[in-house]
Scaffold this motif. Structure first.
Motif, PDB file in Angstrom:
ATOM      1  N   LEU A  70       7.562   9.882 -21.669  1.00 43.12           N
ATOM      2  CA  LEU A  70       6.123  10.122 -21.757  1.00 43.12           C
ATOM      3  C   LEU A  70       5.379   9.697 -20.503  1.00 43.12           C
ATOM      4  N   GLN A  71       5.807   8.558 -19.945  1.00 47.25           N
ATOM      5  CA  GLN A  71       5.112   8.063 -18.756  1.00 47.25           C
ATOM      6  C   GLN A  71       6.088   7.858 -17.606  1.00 47.25           C
ATOM      7  N   PRO A  72       6.505   8.963 -17.015  1.00 44.02           N
ATOM      8  CA  PRO A  72       7.550   8.871 -15.984  1.00 44.02           C
ATOM      9  C   PRO A  72       7.137   8.004 -14.790  1.00 44.02           C
ATOM     10  N   GLY A  73       5.839   8.045 -14.437  1.00 50.10           N
ATOM     11  CA  GLY A  73       5.366   7.257 -13.293  1.00 50.10           C
ATOM     12  C   GLY A  73       5.618   5.785 -13.521  1.00 50.10           C
ATOM     13  N   GLN A  74       5.251   5.324 -14.719  1.00 50.35           N
ATOM     14  CA  GLN A  74       5.430   3.897 -15.020  1.00 50.35           C
ATOM     15  C   GLN A  74       6.894   3.494 -15.060  1.00 50.35           C
ATOM     16  N   LEU A  75       7.710   4.399 -15.591  1.00 50.37           N
ATOM     17  CA  LEU A  75       9.143   4.080 -15.637  1.00 50.37           C
ATOM     18  C   LEU A  75       9.701   3.990 -14.216  1.00 50.37           C
ATOM     19  N   MET A  76       9.257   4.888 -13.342  1.00 53.92           N
ATOM     20  CA  MET A  76       9.719   4.841 -11.945  1.00 53.92           C
ATOM     21  C   MET A  76       9.306   3.518 -11.288  1.00 53.92           C
ATOM     22  N   VAL A  77       8.061   3.094 -11.548  1.00 53.71           N
ATOM     23  CA  VAL A  77       7.601   1.829 -10.963  1.00 53.71           C
ATOM     24  C   VAL A  77       8.512   0.695 -11.435  1.00 53.71           C
ATOM     25  N   LYS A  78       8.851   0.721 -12.706  1.00 57.46           N
ATOM     26  CA  LYS A  78       9.705  -0.340 -13.253  1.00 57.46           C
ATOM     27  C   LYS A  78      11.094  -0.307 -12.599  1.00 57.46           C
ATOM     28  N   ASP A  85       0.835  -1.215   0.000  1.00 63.50           N
ATOM     29  CA  ASP A  85       0.000   0.000   0.000  1.00 63.50           C
ATOM     30  C   ASP A  85       0.859   1.250   0.000  1.00 63.50           C
ATOM     31  N   LYS A  86       1.872   1.231   0.870  1.00 63.59           N
ATOM     32  CA  LYS A  86       2.686   2.454   1.005  1.00 63.59           C
ATOM     33  C   LYS A  86       3.490   2.739  -0.254  1.00 63.59           C
ATOM     34  N   LEU A  87       4.046   1.683  -0.857  1.00 62.95           N
ATOM     35  CA  LEU A  87       4.813   1.905  -2.078  1.00 62.95           C
ATOM     36  C   LEU A  87       3.886   2.370  -3.199  1.00 62.95           C
ATOM     37  N   ASP A  88       2.706   1.796  -3.214  1.00 56.93           N
ATOM     38  CA  ASP A  88       1.739   2.185  -4.240  1.00 56.93           C
ATOM     39  C   ASP A  88       1.418   3.677  -4.114  1.00 56.93           C
ATOM     40  N   LYS A  89       1.197   4.104  -2.877  1.00 61.40           N
ATOM     41  CA  LYS A  89       0.892   5.530  -2.649  1.00 61.40           C
ATOM     42  C   LYS A  89       2.080   6.398  -3.043  1.00 61.40           C
ATOM     43  N   ALA A  90       3.278   5.946  -2.648  1.00 56.73           N
ATOM     44  CA  ALA A  90       4.476   6.733  -2.938  1.00 56.73           C
ATOM     45  C   ALA A  90       4.619   6.942  -4.445  1.00 56.73           C
ATOM     46  N   LEU A  91       4.407   5.877  -5.201  1.00 56.71           N
ATOM     47  CA  LEU A  91       4.627   5.978  -6.645  1.00 56.71           C
ATOM     48  C   LEU A  91       3.489   6.715  -7.341  1.00 56.71           C
ATOM     49  N   HIS A  92       2.336   6.749  -6.709  1.00 54.67           N
ATOM     50  CA  HIS A  92       1.223   7.496  -7.297  1.00 54.67           C
ATOM     51  C   HIS A  92       1.430   8.995  -7.216  1.00 54.67           C
ATOM     52  N   LEU A  93       2.264   9.402  -6.273  1.00 52.54           N
ATOM     53  CA  LEU A  93       2.603  10.820  -6.167  1.00 52.54           C
ATOM     54  C   LEU A  93       3.006  11.355  -7.546  1.00 52.54           C
ATOM     55  N   LEU A  94       3.852  10.551  -8.201  1.00 51.69           N
ATOM     56  CA  LEU A  94       4.365  10.984  -9.503  1.00 51.69           C
ATOM     57  C   LEU A  94       3.284  11.045 -10.562  1.00 51.69           C
ATOM     58  N   LYS A  95       2.434  10.037 -10.529  1.00 50.61           N
ATOM     59  CA  LYS A  95       1.429   9.940 -11.596  1.00 50.61           C
ATOM     60  C   LYS A  95       0.389  11.055 -11.528  1.00 50.61           C
ATOM     61  N   GLY A  96       0.178  11.557 -10.324  1.00 53.79           N
ATOM     62  CA  GLY A  96      -0.851  12.566 -10.149  1.00 53.79           C
ATOM     63  C   GLY A  96      -0.479  13.932 -10.712  1.00 53.79           C
ATOM     64  N   HIS A  97       0.799  14.148 -10.981  1.00 51.53           N
ATOM     65  CA  HIS A  97       1.227  15.478 -11.422  1.00 51.53           C
ATOM     66  C   HIS A  97       1.268  15.603 -12.930  1.00 51.53           C
ATOM     67  N   GLY A  98       0.781  16.742 -13.441  1.00 56.53           N
ATOM     68  CA  GLY A  98       0.856  16.979 -14.872  1.00 56.53           C
ATOM     69  C   GLY A  98       2.308  17.071 -15.302  1.00 56.53           C
ATOM     70  N   LYS A  99       3.041  17.891 -14.593  1.00 59.82           N
ATOM     71  CA  LYS A  99       4.436  18.053 -14.979  1.00 59.82           C
ATOM     72  C   LYS A  99       5.309  17.448 -13.873  1.00 59.82           C
TER      73      LYS A  99
END
Ligand code: GDP
Length: 295
Positions: free
Chosen positions: A68-76, A7-21
């Motif tokens: 293009l998808q920094p959030g996904q790259l960070m998760v990887k 849960d915590k890692l999921d939340k942490a990584l969502h931080l990135l996805k929520g931002h436009g820039k």
């Protein structure tokens, strides 16, 4: 298993996805949260710090901010690093001996006897082996009985010499018995204590030296967190074991031991125990565990 960490890692990584820039600040915040999640899961401070440093270096190296998808790259990147931290590739056990001798070590209560039974059952049913279980605990008659009960459940013979107080002799006699009777795997369950002590270490080191096992496995209760890591270090210093068995991963363990142990002793986790039943054994695959943790 590891729900909280997930849960915590999921939340942490969502931080990135929520931002436009995505900016340096977002990435730094994310890594701070990732580190906090690891610390909360009882991962050692230095390991957590080094982990986030490596993720950061990789993120910079792969130009996360411009993809293009920094959030996904960070998760990887986090997933790959987590896999690496837990051991990279899965490592099986060496079954090349005839018989293959496997020595079990660990503290009392870690799940050694239960795991000895699970491993015997696994080798019998999945690898077509004929295992012999050996009771080498000379202090607790109950431990010998327990192994006989386990052997009875899975239909595996148990070798014991209740009157003999010399574990080296018992183990050596068991190997002779195995050779004479066509057993191709010998699993030696040894005495454990409640904490690391010199006498226990000398005893198991003597057995180890005398029987020269093909595999020496260290069994540890994942619920004990940082203690699991310290105990692993103490046993590895004496036995230079081949692999770790993490038990009780079905409980609400925070996961710190699973994540930290490989980088502290540099030995792979080979199997995990996920329950009290004889079937509750899994080969440990670091990548699958990382997938599970990161959802
Ligand atoms: P030993 O003293 O190291 O031989 O430990 P035991 O094999 O006797 O196990 C100690 C306790 O832990 C027993 O009650 C086992 O049923 C339990 N146990 C062992 N492995 C697991 C596991 O993977 N999950 C759970 N939940 N309990 C386990």
């Amino acid at each position: 298993m590891f729900d909280n960490l997930s849960d915590k890692l999921d939340k942490a990584l969502h931080l990135l996805k929520g931002h436009g820039k995505i900016t340096d600040v977002n990435v730094a915040d994310t890594l701070k949260e990732v580190r906090r999640a690891l610390l909360d899961a009882d991962v050692n401070f230095k390991i957590a710090k080094d982990f986030t440093t490596r993720v950061k270096e990789k993120a910079i190296g792969e130009n996360v901010l411009t993809t293009l998808q920094p959030g996904q790259l960070m998760v990887k990147i986090v997933k790959d690093e987590l896999t690496e931290l837990m051991g990279g590739d899965a490592t099986g056990i060496n079954l090349s001996g005839n018989p293959t001798v496997i020595l079990m070590s660990g503290l009392q209560g870690s799940g050694k006897t239960t795991f000895s039974g699970k491993l015997a059952n696994f080798l019998k049913t999945k690898k077509n082996k004929k295992p012999l279980l050996v009771a080498c605990d000379i202090y607790r008659p109950a431990a010998i009985n327990q192994l006989h009960v386990v052997g009875g459940q899975i239909g595996v013979e148990v070798y014991s010499e209740p009157e003999n107080k010399n574990p080296v002799e018992i183990a050596q006699n068991a190997i002779k018995h195995a050779k004479a009777n066509g057993f191709n795997v010998v699993i030696v369950d040894t005495a454990g204590r409640l904490a690391v002590d010199e006498e226990m270490m000398n005893e198991i080191a003597n057995v180890h030296k005398a029987i020269e096992p093909h595999e020496t496995l260290f069994v540890v209760d994942a619920m004990t967190g940082q203690d699991a890591v310290n105990t692993a270090k103490a046993f590895n210093d004496r036995l230079n074991f081949d692999g770790v068995i993490l038990t009780k991963l079905d409980g609400d363990t925070r996961g710190g031991a699973a994540i930290s142990i490989k980088s502290v002793v540099n030995k792979p986790i080979k199997f995990i125990g996920t329950g009290e039943k004889m079937e509750a054994i899994d080969v440990f695959y670091p990548n699958r565990m990382a997938d599970r943790i990161l959802g």
